[in-house]
Scaffold this active site. Structure first.
Site, PDB file in Angstrom:
ATOM      1  N   ASP A 183       0.718  -1.165   0.105  1.00 45.44           N
ATOM      2  CA  ASP A 183      -0.024   0.025  -0.040  1.00 45.44           C
ATOM      3  C   ASP A 183       0.823   1.122  -0.118  1.00 45.44           C
ATOM      4  O   ASP A 183       0.279   2.406  -0.187  1.00 45.44           O
ATOM      5  CB  ASP A 183      -0.955  -0.105   1.350  1.00 45.44           C
ATOM      6  N   MET A 197      -6.123  -1.542  -4.133  1.00 47.24           N
ATOM      7  CA  MET A 197      -6.269  -1.706  -2.628  1.00 47.24           C
ATOM      8  C   MET A 197      -5.792  -0.403  -2.113  1.00 47.24           C
ATOM      9  O   MET A 197      -5.317   0.622  -2.922  1.00 47.24           O
ATOM     10  CB  MET A 197      -5.022  -2.573  -2.184  1.00 47.24           C
ATOM     11  N   HIS A 236      -6.364  -9.654  -4.791  1.00 43.39           N
ATOM     12  CA  HIS A 236      -5.036 -10.013  -4.666  1.00 43.39           C
ATOM     13  C   HIS A 236      -3.989 -10.532  -5.734  1.00 43.39           C
ATOM     14  O   HIS A 236      -2.896 -10.576  -5.348  1.00 43.39           O
ATOM     15  CB  HIS A 236      -5.210 -11.581  -3.823  1.00 43.39           C
ATOM     16  N   ASN A 291      20.812   6.105 -17.800  1.00 42.06           N
ATOM     17  CA  ASN A 291      21.005   6.591 -16.506  1.00 42.06           C
ATOM     18  C   ASN A 291      22.329   7.383 -16.492  1.00 42.06           C
ATOM     19  O   ASN A 291      23.112   7.071 -15.661  1.00 42.06           O
ATOM     20  CB  ASN A 291      20.693   5.848 -15.437  1.00 42.06           C
ATOM     21  N   GLU A 306      28.076  -2.864 -21.401  1.00 39.11           N
ATOM     22  CA  GLU A 306      28.640  -2.988 -22.747  1.00 39.11           C
ATOM     23  C   GLU A 306      29.991  -2.421 -22.833  1.00 39.11           C
ATOM     24  O   GLU A 306      30.866  -2.753 -23.755  1.00 39.11           O
ATOM     25  CB  GLU A 306      27.617  -2.526 -23.831  1.00 39.11           C
ATOM     26  N   ARG A 339      27.566 -19.888 -21.428  1.00 37.67           N
ATOM     27  CA  ARG A 339      26.779 -19.479 -22.350  1.00 37.67           C
ATOM     28  C   ARG A 339      26.682 -17.850 -22.250  1.00 37.67           C
ATOM     29  O   ARG A 339      26.708 -17.405 -21.194  1.00 37.67           O
ATOM     30  CB  ARG A 339      25.390 -19.898 -22.221  1.00 37.67           C
TER      31      ARG A 339
END
Ligand code: ADP
Length: 746
Positions: A165, A207, A298, A534, A631, A657
């Site tokens: 909340d 809510m 919910h 950013n 990067e 990987r």
């Protein structure tokens, strides 16, 4: 209030720390538990997780489990709380608390981190106050020996608010609220697409019994037509007619969709509840058309935590342990939260009391008092929302004082660009000004691709990813300035809002620097920070980065899940150019073993240690290794280099990987956070320009978030605020404080 990060370790460190989640569950609680456990281990303190909240503490036994790093492995991305939460009536009794105290001291636990709402924190505080008395009673009854009682004279306590909340004082965001906003926004976006196909109206209940945060922010993030919140009931008793009139006016100007958001605790000025069903009836009667109600319930609590919630909870957990180590016996319990974009510790009980005061104000129908307690940015957001949802401009254009404001993008695309345009158009037009769109960035300005906008031309843009007007990374050269100046003069442009990234800022600076040669450039230019990287000066965060981060984190979660068959190391390359923000935040939110950023670079010795450590860990039983590489982290040690290196060292023991995530990071619909900030920055930028015009000034500026507040920094300071070594990023970056936390979590 103190800066949590500044406190040094004191010799009174607790022997063992317990952590529990209590009250309603909230996404992000797992990250807090994980952070407490790992921070305690790093500090040489034994951590315990307490299952099922206070109930587990009262029951003892297996419910209080000694934790290792592995206990909290793999839980970061899971919703809810894996250690369970419960309500406990026993803990409300002294007898129950006495049993709880015994179960704690028997394990040497004399410090607690409680993650919960105001009820849980109130209970914790009471427990702490009674601690010495409870131990004395246990001693008198022969349950504890004198030595144990003496060794644990006080219970140290730190609280972290877990609640969807966002209803607590002491923190600008509670753990779970951002994820709840994600769920609400996803649901409303889906509803919008069906609503606009049918010209339907929708009423959505969210809510918030005493707190309108979710309704208000969801309203800003989805372009709702109206919201009802507990703190600010409709001004008049005629709200039904007013709502009908507004919605009808919207239909008349071509709005295809109506959306009203009602907070659970919404009420009128007499304290009578305003329910979603009543709002639906009012709309159905007023419009005579199909109106549907959706009660999200919910769903709002569920699902994987957002990147923000994971990182907020991780930081709070880390700082909670530091506070417990540094606290003296007589220190008050602390609440760890985020204020103005910094993690801070404040008085836990003051936060609880002030939180309860809002509920009291609402119950007493002192709505101005309730709104004042919510703070400035809540009220500002409410005003912005009111402007944005109007069906048409509230003021007629007034030839003498209206400005002609041009909007232009520059730099790479960023989610939130359309959202910012919509807010700029509506805020400017609401004030009686005219707005022009430049298509295709600065080359479009050179070629005169300029169009006047109207109120409805940006309808529905709040949630659209991409950039409808187009953007370009191209910075104008000296030969193009004459044409650009001529086009600005032809269209009588009084001010420019540049909505974009680094190259857009550079381009704005080129115009600004040439204002003496070209009088058409001698107008205020405001830059809004929109880039996933950013990496801009004048702001602690840029719009677009949160969307990119969530998309990266979601993908890394999936990549990790794919490692089911064999032991595997993944090397994931993320964007961010010269800024390591995305790499660092991704690493923290996904539990990476190593994070390589351009700020820190990669050196051979460090790399050798990292390879050895990871190889040992995996040979020692760890199944998965994750490395995040920004990067531009290093020119030589590229992602494929790392892949070859780790593959060779791993040999037969594990697979390696690599995944280069690429452009999916720039796409997608903006996250709620990015929509909210795009809207706030744009609305404030228009206010700033109007202010400048009224004062007869023409100062150009960079809009942004500085110490958690929207602020304007002179554009002329752009270069001075950049990294002195020539990297494309600001010299100082707040998020650099994340490095020690990331290292502790490994
Ligand atoms: P929240 O923490 O989400 O506000 P609750 O108010 O239900 O949730 O509190 C969770 C639990 O905290 C309760 O079941 C009870 O065990 C404990 N608790 C709450 N208030 C108190 C209190 N005043 N005294 C002792 N324990 C309390």
């Amino acid at each position: 209030m103190s800066d949590a990060a500044d406190r040094d370790q004191a010799p009174t460190a607790p022997e063992s720390i317990g952590v529990l989640t209590s009250g309603g569950d909230a996404p992000g609680m797992n990250a807090a538990v994980r952070a407490v456990v790992r921070s305690a281990l790093k500090a040489g303190i034994t951590p315990y997780v307490i299952h099922e909240g206070y109930r587990g503490m009262v029951e003892g036994g297996a419910a209080i489990e000694r934790a290792t790093s592995v206990t909290v492995g793999g839980i970061l991305q899971r919703g809810g709380t894996v250690i369970g939460t419960a309500r406990s009536d026993d803990f409300r009794t002294r007898e129950g608390r006495r049993r709880a105290a015994r179960h704690l001291v028997e394990r040497g636990i004399d410090a607690l981190v409680v993650v919960g709402g105001d009820g849980s924190l109130t209970g914790a505080n009471l427990f702490r106050q009674e601690w010495a008395g409870l131990l004395a009673e246990l001693h008198d009854a022969g349950d504890l020996d004198a030595d144990t009682v003496q060794r644990h004279p006080v219970l140290k306590l730190a609280g972290i608010v877990g609640s969807i909340d966002n209803d607590m004082f002491g923190t600008d965001m509670t753990v779970g609220a951002d994820t709840a906003l994600h769920r609400i926004t996803e649901a409303i976006d889906a509803i919008h697409s069906t609503a606009s196909s049918h010209q339907r109206s929708f009423v959505v209940e969210v809510m918030g019994r005493n707190c309108g945060y979710l309704a208000l922010m969801a309203g800003l993030a989805t372009g709702a037509n109206w919201i009802f919140i507990p703190e600010h009931p409709p001004e008049t008793d005629d709200w039904r007619e007013l709502l009908q009139r507004t919605v009808t006016a919207g239909r008349e100007v071509g709005r295809r969709q109506n959306l009203v958001i009602v907070a659970e605790g919404a009420q009128d000025r007499h304290g009578e509840p305003i329910t979603a069903d009543e709002v639906r009836r009012v709309l159905a009667e007023g419009l005579g058309e199909d109106t549907r109600t959706t009660i999200l319930g919910h769903v709002q609590r569920g699902g994987a935590p957002s990147a923000f919630d994971r990182n907020l909870a991780t930081q709070c957990g880390y700082h909670a342990v530091r506070e417990l180590i540094a606290a003296d016996a007589e220190d008050e319990p602390r609440l760890i939260g985020i204020r103005r974009n910094r993690i801070v510790a404040s008085s836990l009980m003051e936060a609880v009391h002030r939180t309860q005061a809002v509920a009291e104000r609402i119950a007493e129908r002192d709505y101005d008092g309730a709104m004042a307690l919510r703070g400035e940015s809540f009220a500002e957001s409410f005003e912005t929302l009111k402007t944005l949802v109007r069906a048409s401009p509230s003021r007629e254009l007034n030839g003498t004082r209206s400005l002609r404001i041009a909007l232009i993008h520059g730099g790479g695309p960023a989610p939130g660009m359309n959202t910012a345009v919509r807010a700029a158009v509506r805020t400017a037009m609401d004030g009686g000004h005219q707005v022009l769109a430049v298509h295709g960035g600065f080359p479009g300005l050179r070629d005169g691709r300029i169009e006047e906008l109207d109120w409805m031309s940006v309808s529905g843009w709040v949630s659209h990813g991409g950039a409808e007007f187009g953007t370009s990374r191209r910075v104008p050269g000296p030969a193009e300035l004459g044409d650009i100046a001529a086009n600005l003069a032809d269209h009588v442009v009084d001010a420019i809002v540049m909505i974009g990234g680094f190259d857009g800022y550079v381009a704005a600076n080129v115009l600004h620097a040439a204002r003496h040669e070209h009088p058409a450039f001698d107008i205020p230019i405001v830059c809004l920070p929109l880039t996933i990287s950013n990496d801009l000066p004048g702001t602690e965060l840029t719009v677009g980065a949160d969307t990119a981060l969530n998309s990266i984190v979601g993908n890394v979660d999936k990549i990790k899940q794919s490692a089911v068959a064999s032991k595997r190391v993944f090397i994931v390359e993320v964007m961010g150019k010269d800024s390591g923000y995305l790499a660092m935040s991704t690493g923290l939110a996904t539990g990476a073993e190593r994070i390589y950023t351009p700020e820190e670079g990669i050196d051979l010795d460090g790399l050798r240690d990292d390879v050895r450590q990871l190889t040992d860990d995996i040979r020692g039983g760890q199944r998965l290794g994750l490395i995040i590489r920004g990067e531009h982290a290093d020119r030589v040690f590229t992602t494929s280099f790392l892949w070859r290196l780790f593959s060779k060292e791993g040999g037969e023991d594990f697979d390696v990987r690599q995944a280069i995530l690429g452009h999916l990071q720039q796409g997608g619909d903006p996250s709620p956070f990015d929509r909210i900030y795009a809207t706030r920055f744009a609305a404030r930028a228009i206010g700033y320009l109007v202010d400048q015009a009224e004062r007869g000034g023409g100062a150009s500026a960079m809009a942004g978030l500085v110490s958690g507040k929207v602020a304007f920094t002179p554009l002329a300071r752009f270069e001075e605020l950049l990294d002195p070594d020539g990297a494309r990023r600001p010299a100082s970056q707040v998020w650099s404080s994340l490095r020690p936390i990331a290292d502790t979590m490994q």
